[in-house]
Structures are given as structure tokens and as C-alpha cells.
Design a protein around this motif. Structure first.
Motif, short mmCIF file in Angstrom:
data_model
loop_
_atom_site.label_atom_id
_atom_site.label_comp_id
_atom_site.label_asym_id
_atom_site.label_seq_id
_atom_site.Cartn_x
_atom_site.Cartn_y
_atom_site.Cartn_z
N GLY A 230 0.73 -1.17 0.01
CA GLY A 230 -0.06 -0.11 -0.19
C GLY A 230 0.68 1.32 0.06
N GLN A 231 2.02 1.30 0.74
CA GLN A 231 2.83 2.39 0.78
C GLN A 231 3.56 2.43 -0.53
OE1 GLN A 231 5.72 2.27 4.10
NE2 GLN A 231 7.00 3.74 3.08
N MET A 233 2.16 1.71 -3.48
CA MET A 233 1.36 2.25 -4.30
C MET A 233 0.97 3.62 -4.41
SD MET A 233 1.29 -0.22 -6.79
CE MET A 233 2.93 -0.59 -6.29
N GLY A 234 1.27 4.28 -2.96
CA GLY A 234 0.84 5.66 -2.78
C GLY A 234 1.88 6.52 -3.23
N LEU A 235 2.94 6.06 -3.82
CA LEU A 235 3.97 6.97 -4.31
C LEU A 235 3.69 7.79 -5.72
CD1 LEU A 235 7.10 4.61 -3.87
CD2 LEU A 235 6.51 6.47 -2.25
N ARG A 236 4.06 9.02 -5.82
CA ARG A 236 3.68 9.61 -6.88
C ARG A 236 3.94 8.91 -8.08
NH1 ARG A 236 6.04 15.61 -8.50
NH2 ARG A 236 4.75 16.02 -10.35
N PRO A 238 4.32 5.34 -8.65
CA PRO A 238 4.75 3.64 -7.96
C PRO A 238 5.37 2.77 -8.75
CG PRO A 238 2.56 4.32 -8.93
CD PRO A 238 3.27 5.60 -9.06
N ARG A 256 -3.61 -7.04 -0.89
CA ARG A 256 -3.86 -5.30 -0.97
C ARG A 256 -3.95 -4.86 -2.31
NH1 ARG A 256 -2.76 -1.50 2.84
NH2 ARG A 256 -3.79 -2.87 4.17
N LEU A 260 -7.09 -2.41 -3.58
CA LEU A 260 -6.87 -1.25 -4.46
C LEU A 260 -7.24 -1.18 -5.71
CD1 LEU A 260 -3.18 -0.48 -3.21
CD2 LEU A 260 -5.28 0.71 -2.21
#
Length: 329
Positions: A230-231, A233-236, A238, A256, A260
């Protein structure tokens, strides 16, 4: 003059080391003529039992401790089964000790092995260092470290995974994926994270890199895999391919991804490590790097036998890993 070992006796008598062990321990019946040959070789060579072998004869301990960080990981269950199969000929039994990757638990099992005079210990240390194993050495308990970490002065079984990791990167980059990431183990794990280091060392050969921002760390658990994915995939920007330190982490990441709404491998490739039993059962079937638990157990048992036979110089056995391509790449 080098000390005479059980292997020397076996060679002189024309039998296996296991047969010599049977004669010495009385754990299994041996044909009279075989016993006579072994006893004659013992007298001729002046063989005497070391402390570990003597414990078999006296019955003080017939236990080998397998100390692992997570018994919920099927890899360690497979390892336990293989180790038991390969020490059975010595009349030994495997006791599995689950530390939950907790240093206090690891130290407690080391103390217990000394107090109970275990015949040997096979350990995957998570937060121990070499000096923590010294009480076992001082007590004459043979120790085998089963992990891809560097611990001096002890016998080790470790993976030979460079070719497998290179094959995994070849498969990932062949489809044009270049944003590589990894869900790695915790920072305070013993010896760092050799699997992360190997991946990072090889990415440059494929026209990409593994920047620090593309590495998340956590325990070797399903929950950590879900959180780490999750962390990422949350990047600007990914990643489009995620390597995992083991298959348990990968399954957490897979769950996860479903939450998503991401497709594997359509949106992101996922690669595990170990090839636990469930890797071929999840959907999509997990692409992974196979580190064969059976071969690891056999190698650990071999090192224990050699120690019981009198070898004193530390030795490392490397077990080949293999890339297994399924559906997640």
C-alpha cells in the motif's frame, strides 16, 4: 595427529556412518557380522566418542532444536520435516522452537538447548549475533545457522541465488517494466537483508536501479506485505514490479492489490521468495524464487553429522535457488 572420526571407522569397516552410529547407540539392530566389523575398526583405529555422540549412547539427549522466526511460514514446516528425515538415522528427534523473530525468545531457546544438552541446534537467527551462539559452542552443542547472513565461526547453510535473481529480473524487464521496488525485512534484522542487497546489486545490469525510496521495510509477515505494498502504490510514481523478501509478504501484497483494484500482473508484477507450498495455489499463481527447504534440511543435517564425527573447522554449504515463473509476472 588428527582425531579419528566416525567416518574413518565407517570407511575401515566398509559400512555407512549411520551404521557406525547404530552400533554405538544401540538405537537400531545391526547384523552380528557388521557389528563385529565395526567394533574391530574401532579398536584398530583407537576411536573414542565425542561428547555429542556419547549423548546418544547414554540417552542424555536425542533432541535437535530447530529454531525459526515464524512457524506460520510453511517454508519452516517443510524444513523441519526434511531435517527430521535426515537425522533419523542417528536416532535423533527434531524439536521446533518458534521465536516470532523476538530476540528474547531466541536467547531463551539458546539457553534451553544448553540446559537440556541438545544433540544439536539448527537456527535461523533473526536478531541474534555470533556471540549470542557462543554458549552453545562452549557447551559442545553443534550449531548450524540456516540463513543468508554472515556469521563468522559457525557452520552455515545459505542460498546461492544470484542466477535465480538475475532470471527474475530478466523476466520482469522483458515486458518493459523498469520501476523496481522491494518489500524487504526490518532494518534491525541480523546481517541486514542479503536478498535486498542482491537485488540492488543486479538491477544496474538491466538498465534500471532500486532507489531507497522504492524500498519499504517490515517484518516477514502477511500484514507487513499488505502495508508495504500500500505504501509503495501511494507513491507519486509507483513501481510496476515489486520483489518481496518471502512468499508470505508477497501474499499480503497480493491481497492489498485486490483491495486497491490493481491487477497482477497487468498493473504491477509481483515476485516472492522461497516457493512455499501455497505459492502455486494462490491466484494469480505466484512467481517466486525457489529456495528448496528439503535441500536446506539435508545440508543442515550433513553439517551436524560432520560435527558429531569430529570436524572442528566451520563450514558453509550453499543450496542453489531457482527462478519459478508462474502468473504474477
Amino acid at each position: 595427529m588428527d582425531r579419528v572420526t566416525m567416518a574413518d571407522v565407517a570407511k575401515a569397516a566398509g559400512v555407512s556412518v549411520a551404521t557406525v552410529s547404530y552400533v554405538l547407540s544401540g538405537k537400531r539392530p545391526v547384523r552380528p557380522e557388521t557389528r563385529v566389523a565395526v567394533e574391530a575398526a574401532i579398536r584398530q583405529l583407537g576411536f573414542t566418542l565425542n561428547s555429542a555422540a556419547r549423548s546418544l549412547r547414554t540417552g542424555r539427549s536425542a533432541l535437535v532444536g530447530l529454531v525459526v522466526p515464524d512457524l506460520a511460514n510453511p517454508f519452516f514446516a517443510q524444513l523441519a520435516s526434511a531435517l527430521q528425515e535426515h537425522v533419523r538415522d542417528l536416532g535423533l528427534h527434531v524439536v521446533v522452537c518458534n521465536t516470532r523473530a523476538d530476540r528474547r525468545e531466541e536467547l531463551a531457546f539458546v539457553r534451553e538447548a544448553v540446559q537440556q544438552q541438545f544433540a544439536g541446534v539448527v537456527i535461523t537467527p533473526f536478531r541474534l549475533v555470533a556471540k549470542d551462539l557462543k554458549p552453545l559452542e562452549d557447551a559442545g552443542v553443534p550449531v548450524v545457522v540456516s540463513a543468508d547472513i554472515r556469521l563468522d565461526g559457525v557452520d552455515r547453510v545459505e542460498p546461492e541465488a544470484r542466477a535465480a535473481m538475475r532470471a527474475a529480473l530478466t523476466a520482469v524487464t522483458a515486458s518493459g517494466r523498469r520501476r523496481i521496488a522491494m518489500i524487504a525485512g526490518p532494518r534491525d534484522a541480523t546481517g541486514g537483508d542479503p536478498r535486498l542487497e542482491l537485488l540492488r546489486a543486479l538491477t544496474g545490469q538491466f538498465g534500471t536501479v532500486l532507489p531507497h525510496g522504492m524500498v519499504v521495510r517490515g517484518e516477514h509477515t502477511r500484514e507487513a506485505g499488505a502495508a508495504g505494498f500500500g505504501q509503495l502504490m501511494g507513491l507519486r510514481h509507483p513501481p510496476d514490479a515489486v520483489f518481496c523478501a518471502n512468499d508470505v509478504i508477497a501474499v499480503g501484497a497480493m491481497g492489498r492489490a485486490e483491495e486497491l483494484g490493481l491487477r497482477i500482473p497487468g498493473d504491477v508484477s509481483l515476485i516472492g521468495y522461497d516457493d512455499a507450498d501455497f505459492a502455486s495455489l494462490v491466484r494469480p499463481r505466484l512467481t517466486t524464487i525457489r529456495y528448496p527447504a528439503g535441500a536446506v534440511g539435508a545440508a543442515a543435517a550433513r553439517l551436524l553429522r560432520e560435527r558429531m564425527d569430529g570436524r572442528s573447522v566451520p563450514k558453509t554449504l550453499r543450496v542453489g535457488a531457482e527462478f519459478v515463473e508462474r502468473e504474477s509476472v
